[in-house]
Design a protein around this motif. Structure first.
Motif, PDB file in Angstrom:
ATOM      1  N   PHE A  20       1.893   6.587  -6.824  1.00  0.00           N
ATOM      2  CA  PHE A  20       0.844   7.493  -7.312  1.00  0.00           C
ATOM      3  C   PHE A  20       1.298   8.945  -7.276  1.00  0.00           C
ATOM      4  O   PHE A  20       0.867   9.763  -8.094  1.00  0.00           O
ATOM      5  N   ALA A  21       2.168   9.272  -6.281  1.00  0.00           N
ATOM      6  CA  ALA A  21       2.579  10.670  -6.114  1.00  0.00           C
ATOM      7  C   ALA A  21       3.663  11.089  -7.095  1.00  0.00           C
ATOM      8  O   ALA A  21       3.815  12.281  -7.386  1.00  0.00           O
ATOM      9  N   VAL A  22       4.438  10.141  -7.592  1.00  0.00           N
ATOM     10  CA  VAL A  22       5.578  10.467  -8.461  1.00  0.00           C
ATOM     11  C   VAL A  22       5.093  11.159  -9.732  1.00  0.00           C
ATOM     12  O   VAL A  22       4.175  10.696 -10.420  1.00  0.00           O
ATOM     13  N   ARG A  38      -4.869  12.673  -5.303  1.00  0.00           N
ATOM     14  CA  ARG A  38      -4.136  13.801  -5.870  1.00  0.00           C
ATOM     15  C   ARG A  38      -3.672  13.510  -7.297  1.00  0.00           C
ATOM     16  O   ARG A  38      -3.725  14.391  -8.162  1.00  0.00           O
ATOM     17  N   HIS A  39      -3.226  12.299  -7.526  1.00  0.00           N
ATOM     18  CA  HIS A  39      -2.859  11.934  -8.895  1.00  0.00           C
ATOM     19  C   HIS A  39      -4.104  11.874  -9.772  1.00  0.00           C
ATOM     20  O   HIS A  39      -4.108  12.344 -10.924  1.00  0.00           O
ATOM     21  N   VAL A  91       7.005  14.205  -3.680  1.00  0.00           N
ATOM     22  CA  VAL A  91       6.920  12.898  -3.022  1.00  0.00           C
ATOM     23  C   VAL A  91       7.417  12.934  -1.571  1.00  0.00           C
ATOM     24  O   VAL A  91       7.405  11.898  -0.898  1.00  0.00           O
ATOM     25  N   ASP A  92       7.847  14.117  -1.105  1.00  0.00           N
ATOM     26  CA  ASP A  92       8.411  14.143   0.244  1.00  0.00           C
ATOM     27  C   ASP A  92       7.387  13.755   1.304  1.00  0.00           C
ATOM     28  O   ASP A  92       7.657  12.938   2.189  1.00  0.00           O
ATOM     29  N   ALA A 120       0.829  -1.206   0.000  1.00  0.00           N
ATOM     30  CA  ALA A 120       0.000   0.000   0.000  1.00  0.00           C
ATOM     31  C   ALA A 120       0.865   1.259   0.000  1.00  0.00           C
ATOM     32  O   ALA A 120       0.564   2.235  -0.708  1.00  0.00           O
ATOM     33  N   GLU A 121       1.956   1.251   0.787  1.00  0.00           N
ATOM     34  CA  GLU A 121       2.801   2.443   0.855  1.00  0.00           C
ATOM     35  C   GLU A 121       3.606   2.614  -0.439  1.00  0.00           C
ATOM     36  O   GLU A 121       3.851   3.747  -0.868  1.00  0.00           O
ATOM     37  N   VAL A 122       4.011   1.514  -1.047  1.00  0.00           N
ATOM     38  CA  VAL A 122       4.681   1.628  -2.347  1.00  0.00           C
ATOM     39  C   VAL A 122       3.729   2.226  -3.375  1.00  0.00           C
ATOM     40  O   VAL A 122       4.105   3.097  -4.189  1.00  0.00           O
ATOM     41  N   ALA A 123       2.471   1.803  -3.326  1.00  0.00           N
ATOM     42  CA  ALA A 123       1.475   2.372  -4.236  1.00  0.00           C
ATOM     43  C   ALA A 123       1.266   3.853  -3.965  1.00  0.00           C
ATOM     44  O   ALA A 123       1.122   4.660  -4.894  1.00  0.00           O
TER      45      ALA A 123
END
Length: 648
Positions: free
Chosen positions: A27-29, A85-86, A34-35, A20-23
């Motif tokens: 998604f933010a990249v 956001r993406h 991404v900070d 989930a955290e990798v996703a």
């Protein structure tokens, strides 16, 4: 649940959380910075890892499962926020509502913190009465969540800038404020429960609670600051994530490895450096603002930096001392003992010999042993050889005190940090004690060297005396006898001048023999072979003034008897030649492992060792044997020499 099942389940939860955290980060990249997603991901991963470690070691521990549940709950919301956001930028379905749901999930995190504080460290409430705190949170969440979701202010955090669910109703803001009050009260109450549990705790539980109280203190600073500055200073929004990252780490260490780390040291350093940062930061800002009114900004900044750099170390020492007094009382008291001892040593009100007892008092270890290693040998503070070796439950710590001396301390194995602090506080006293020990060793070596030189010289005198008696003196006697025999053989037939010449030659031979006897007795009298008492009585018979000898006829070591004899002989000579004495008393006795020799006369007195080499030679001879010689010479009363020579 079995251990294997618990480990399998927690591993699955870790995998889901990581996915989930990798996703969330993925998604933010390319769409948003991404900070923030990365920081939230780190927080969740630290939480799930801490929970997994606890469950892996203690499968039934409620706190471990609570941490795992917190992370598993947070990870989907983090992914939803990044998706929203993406998705807003790409026009994905449900993106706006995914953002709203994620940004409205933070009350769940507050419940996790409340439960953690209420249940730590054993997974049970302090008492059933504390369930009201959870009920208060439920009431607060029931009011806060709709008050937040329907609040126009939520639009400030959405990508669109507008909350599509917002309503223009006067009750929204009050409902949100009341809900926030309930949740804040629940948080404060949970911290109060933690403090109450701490006050009742002892031993292991107390050390565990210190870790969580430290994390709670950090949260107590971070959360209100974030709430107050959320809309004013955007960087403050990272503070909760950073603070929440430390909380699971503290919980994990407290449960699994609390005995490996000194929590008192962690608390002390955290408080001290936090205070230093605040004080110096405020000072820097104040100086820049004040100086900026008169000089250019770079000059003001440089001046402020110089002041802060100059003040750092004194301020750090002052703050650390006061923090230790409050949070590390044992360390503070121990360092104070050594600092006070060093201060007394500097003022000359204490002796360096007391440093071992000061260390024992500071550490609270009556068996603590102190040694100084010099040239491969360990000595105590008095300079006597000592062995310091580790024993069961004890260790030997070493610290370099300079001057080629290493200080060794044998102490309890559990006092490593305390001993290091105490040695640091007492470094000056240790250096003084090491110098004193080294000086004593050098003086002892010098005394031993002088004693060996005197012994060699006495032996050489003895050999010379024997050679003179058995060689030259006997030959002279033989020559004298031959001359007399020749004179008798002539039987008056020789001219008178020959008889007179022979008589003069025999007389001169007699004088030479007397001189040789006197010289030989000055080297070492043969009477010493019968003991000191016999030698002194024979010496008294040759004196032109009456001499009384008092002492038992016991034997002493050869070198001691020789030293005592020459001291007595020189004292007697001085009494006759310089003091015009009418009588002398020689006394010798064994007393407390020493030969005590006294030479007392009734002469003119006023003798002063500084005005002649004779008395100085006697003092040096006594010292060469590890003894002493004192002179009491009152004018018109007499002189008394008192020599003490070790004889054991």
């Amino acid at each position: 649940m079995s251990q294997s099942a618990a480990r399998f389940l927690v591993a699955a939860v870790v995998a889901v959380t990581v996915a989930a955290e990798v996703a969330a980060v993925a998604f933010a990249v390319g769409v948003v910075p991404v900070d923030q997603p990365a920081l939230y991901a780190v927080t969740a991963l630290v939480q799930v890892a801490a929970g997994a470690v606890i469950v892996w070691n203690f499968p039934r521990h409620p706190i471990g499962w609570l941490l795992v549940a917190i992370a598993m709950t947070q990870a989907p919301f983090d992914a939803a926020l990044s998706y929203g956001r993406h998705g807003y930028a790409e026009g994905w379905p449900g993106a706006r509502y995914a953002e709203i749901v994620s940004l409205s999930s933070w009350p769940a995190g507050s419940l996790a913190i409340i439960l953690l504080f209420l249940m730590f460290p054993d997974g049970r409430f302090l008492s059933p009465r504390w369930w009201w705190v959870v009920a208060a949170w439920a009431v607060g969440a029931t009011l806060l969540i709709p008050g937040w979701i329907l609040n126009p202010r939520l639009g400030d955090d959405l990508s669109a800038g507008v909350n599509p669910l917002a309503i223009d109703a006067s009750w929204v803001e009050p409902v949100f404020a009341v809900g926030m009050t309930f949740i804040g009260t629940s948080l404060v109450a949970s911290v109060l429960a933690l403090v109450m549990r701490f006050r009742r705790s002892h031993g292991v539980e107390r050390q565990q609670l210190k870790w969580v109280l430290l994390a709670a203190a950090i949260l107590a600073v971070a959360l209100p600051a974030t709430a107050a500055l959320w809309s004013v200073w955007p960087p403050i929004r990272y503070a909760p994530a950073l603070a929440l990252t430390f909380l699971p780490l503290a919980v994990c260490v407290a449960i699994v490895r609390h005995h490996l780390y000194d929590i008192d040291l962690v608390i002390s350093r955290t408080v001290a450096y936090g205070a230093i940062t605040g004080v110096l930061g405020a000072a820097y800002a104040g100086i820049v603002l004040a100086a900026g009114a008169f000089v250019a900004s770079p000059v003001a900044a440089a001046a402020a930096a110089a002041v802060v750099a100059t003040a750092f170390w004194p301020l750090r020492t002052w703050i650390q001392d006061r923090v230790d007094r409050r949070f590390r009382r044992a360390r503070y008291e121990s360092r104070r003992v050594m600092a006070d001892f060093a201060d007394l040593l500097r003022r000359g009100e204490a002796d360096a010999d007391g440093i071992e007892e000061a260390l024992r008092t500071a550490v609270g270890d009556g068996d603590l042993a102190l040694g100084f290693r010099l040239e491969g040998t360990t000595y105590d503070v008095s300079g006597r050889p000592r062995e310091l070796t580790p024993a069961p439950g004890r260790r030997v710590a070493s610290v370099d005190t300079g001057h080629h001396v290493v200080t060794l301390v044998c102490h309890r194995g559990t006092d490593d940090r305390l001993v290091a602090d105490v040695l640091d506080a007492g470094r000056l006293a240790l250096e003084i004690a090491a110098l004193q020990m080294e000086l004593r060793r050098r003086l002892e070596e010098l005394d031993s060297s002088r004693a060996r030189i005197v012994a060699v010289a006495d032996e050489e005198r003895r050999r010379l005396a024997r050679d003179l008696h058995d060689g030259a003196q006997q030959r002279l006697v033989s020559i004298g006898l031959d001359l007399r025999h020749a004179q008798h053989t002539l039987n008056g037939s020789a001219p008178p001048e020959v008889d007179r010449t022979l008589d003069a030659a025999v007389a001169e031979l007699g004088n030479a023999i007397d001189d040789l006897r006197e010289l030989a007795s000055g080297l070492r009298p043969a009477s010493l072979d019968q003991g000191l008492a016999s030698a002194l009585r024979e010496l008294a018979t040759r004196s032109p003034v009456p001499v009384v000898v008092r002492g038992a006829p016991e034997r002493f070591a050869t070198e001691v008897e020789v030293a005592a004899y020459f001291i007595a002989a020189e004292g007697l000579t001085n009494a006759v030649k310089h003091a015009s004495a009418n009588s002398v008393v020689l006394t010798f006795v064994r007393e407390q492992g020493q030969l005590v020799l006294t030479v007392a006369d009734d002469g003119t007195g006023g003798a002063d060792a500084r005005r002649g080499s004779g008395l100085l030679g006697l003092i040096d001879r006594a010292r060469a044997h590890g003894g002493s010689l004192t002179i009491d010479s009152t004018p018109s009363v007499g002189t008394r020499l008192l020599a003490r020579l070790p004889c054991e």
